[in-house]
Design an enzyme around this catalytic site. Structure first.
Site, PDB file in Angstrom:
ATOM      1  N   SER A  79       0.858  -1.183   0.000  1.00  0.00           N
ATOM      2  CA  SER A  79       0.000   0.000   0.000  1.00  0.00           C
ATOM      3  C   SER A  79       0.898   1.237   0.000  1.00  0.00           C
ATOM      4  O   SER A  79       1.740   1.374  -0.887  1.00  0.00           O
ATOM      5  CB  SER A  79      -0.957  -0.024   1.199  1.00  0.00           C
ATOM      6  OG  SER A  79      -1.901   1.017   1.109  1.00  0.00           O
ATOM      7  N   THR A  80       0.797   2.104   1.001  1.00  0.00           N
ATOM      8  CA  THR A  80       1.569   3.339   1.028  1.00  0.00           C
ATOM      9  C   THR A  80       3.067   3.063   0.934  1.00  0.00           C
ATOM     10  O   THR A  80       3.617   2.318   1.729  1.00  0.00           O
ATOM     11  CB  THR A  80       1.277   4.113   2.335  1.00  0.00           C
ATOM     12  OG1 THR A  80      -0.131   4.230   2.501  1.00  0.00           O
ATOM     13  CG2 THR A  80       1.915   5.489   2.295  1.00  0.00           C
ATOM     14  N   HIS A 105      -2.449  -1.085  -3.394  1.00  0.00           N
ATOM     15  CA  HIS A 105      -3.500  -0.079  -3.194  1.00  0.00           C
ATOM     16  C   HIS A 105      -3.081   1.212  -3.890  1.00  0.00           C
ATOM     17  O   HIS A 105      -2.049   1.802  -3.556  1.00  0.00           O
ATOM     18  CB  HIS A 105      -3.701   0.194  -1.704  1.00  0.00           C
ATOM     19  CG  HIS A 105      -4.130  -1.008  -0.918  1.00  0.00           C
ATOM     20  ND1 HIS A 105      -3.929  -1.116   0.430  1.00  0.00           N
ATOM     21  CD2 HIS A 105      -4.761  -2.155  -1.293  1.00  0.00           C
ATOM     22  CE1 HIS A 105      -4.409  -2.273   0.862  1.00  0.00           C
ATOM     23  NE2 HIS A 105      -4.922  -2.921  -0.178  1.00  0.00           N
ATOM     24  N   MET A 116      -0.233   1.093   5.082  1.00  0.00           N
ATOM     25  CA  MET A 116      -1.010   1.447   6.256  1.00  0.00           C
ATOM     26  C   MET A 116      -2.160   0.456   6.459  1.00  0.00           C
ATOM     27  O   MET A 116      -2.737  -0.040   5.506  1.00  0.00           O
ATOM     28  CB  MET A 116      -1.576   2.865   6.085  1.00  0.00           C
ATOM     29  CG  MET A 116      -2.278   3.438   7.298  1.00  0.00           C
ATOM     30  SD  MET A 116      -2.838   5.127   6.973  1.00  0.00           S
ATOM     31  CE  MET A 116      -1.264   5.946   6.668  1.00  0.00           C
ATOM     32  N   ASP A 126      -4.501  -4.832   5.860  1.00  0.00           N
ATOM     33  CA  ASP A 126      -4.884  -5.670   4.730  1.00  0.00           C
ATOM     34  C   ASP A 126      -3.729  -6.592   4.325  1.00  0.00           C
ATOM     35  O   ASP A 126      -2.594  -6.149   4.138  1.00  0.00           O
ATOM     36  CB  ASP A 126      -5.280  -4.800   3.536  1.00  0.00           C
ATOM     37  CG  ASP A 126      -5.881  -5.606   2.398  1.00  0.00           C
ATOM     38  OD1 ASP A 126      -6.547  -6.618   2.694  1.00  0.00           O
ATOM     39  OD2 ASP A 126      -5.690  -5.223   1.236  1.00  0.00           O
TER      40      ASP A 126
END
Length: 348
Positions: free
Chosen positions: A163-164, A189, A281, A284
């Site tokens: 993600s991030t 993401h 973050m 998930d």
């Protein structure tokens, strides 16, 4: 500057903040193989400094007066290509900046710590500088040794979630993959409009073929599939060589969800899974990674020091999905090595 070996990597720091220039220089000067040869406060000063100092690599801020960093990066790569590590502030548009910088030719994108208290976050900078020099200034991917394919167990599959900060992390990992790498599936993401740019960027940097997954896409060696925005991606239960896309509700607030992919992998591929959860973050993918481990697969997670946000990997570690987190530089080899097991040793 203190005298150093002639073979030291020569770095020019481009940033309009004297404080940030100082913090980056301090981090880089801890490495005896790196020399900070100069500084520039804006793009125009940087242009003259590059001509005068002839650095091996530059760090580049994005938000600068008179000319923004992305505009300068585009001009630099067109007129005088150099390895570039973007070091910029974390903002709401961070993902857009990261994708744009990588697309224009930057080797890496790091986000500045919030003030001097976070200076330790620059500890990763020397490693990024070295990687940027090794990669060169936007060279096409080499035809990496595809002979390793004869050593790869054809049943092995690689699964990645991020993600991030994942854009840069995935670039670092996938650049090491051979052309005939194990079938690889990724959930990152990311806003919908950036996914095609990201896939295109990876295709210019990586030896395997990178594409956005479609329902029914064949999962095969040498192919890396990225989940499209707005659809979960999983393996077909009837045919483990087929990718399935589903328009089901978000999981953990995300669609696509890493958990959906990982749990599918655990169910369909089991002990032949090799999976890693990278920077991001939230949580998930943590439960899914645990499912893969319980199924007998190999599970990895990125460590706190090299993660932009140590959320998803941290939860996975706390759940017992991994023995210990690994620095980003070790992830690629740790994914590929279990796949090189001789077929006779893992024929079941």
């Amino acid at each position: 500057m203190s005298s150093v070996k002639k073979s030291a990597i020569r770095v020019l720091i481009i940033d309009d903040s004297a404080t940030m220039r100082g913090l980056m220089a301090h981090a880089l000067q801890k490495d005896p193989g790196i020399e900070v040869v100069g500084y520039a406060g804006d793009a125009y000063g940087a242009r003259e400094a590059i001509k005068t100092l002839n650095p091996d690599v530059v760090t580049l801020d994005i938000e600068m007066p008179r000319m923004d960093g992305l505009t300068f990066l585009e001009k630099l790569m067109r007129l005088r290509p150099l390895p570039v590590v973007v070091v910029t502030s974390k903002t709401e548009s961070a993902e857009e900046i990261e994708v744009s910088a990588l697309k224009l030719g930057a080797a890496h994108c790091l986000f500045k710590p919030a003030g001097a208290a976070g200076a330790s976050l620059f500890d990763a900078l020397p490693g990024k500088i070295r990687e940027a020099v090794q990669q060169g200034a936007e060279e096409a991917p080499s035809d990496r040794d595809s002979s390793v394919g004869s050593e790869i167990n054809p049943k092995k599959r690689i699964f990645l979630g991020a993600s991030t900060g994942g854009v840069d992390a995935l670039v670092s990992v996938l650049r090491s993959f051979p052309r005939n790498c194990p079938p690889t599936m990724i959930v990152q993401h990311m806003p919908k409009k950036f996914i095609p740019l990201f896939a295109q960027r990876l295709n210019t940097l990586c030896a395997p073929t990178v594409q956005i997954a479609r329902g029914g896409t064949k999962i095969e060696p040498g192919r890396i599939l990225i989940a499209p925005a707005g659809e979960h991606m999983r393996l077909s239960r009837r045919d483990p060589d087929i990718c399935i896309l589903e328009d089901r509700p978000p999981v953990n607030g995300f669609r696509p969800s890493v958990d959906v992919l990982f749990k599918s992998a655990a169910e369909v591929v089991g002990k032949h899974c090799v999976a890693a959860l990278l920077t991001g973050m939230g949580r998930d993918g943590a439960d899914g990674l645990l499912s893969i481990r319980m199924a007998g697969g190999v599970t990895l997670a990125q460590d706190e020091e090299t993660s932009v946000v140590w959320g998803m990997p941290r939860v996975a570690y706390e759940l017992g999905a991994v023995d210990r987190p690994l620095p980003l530089r070790k992830i690629a080899a740790s994914l590929l090595d279990p796949c090189r097991t001789p077929a006779l040793r893992d024929a079941s």
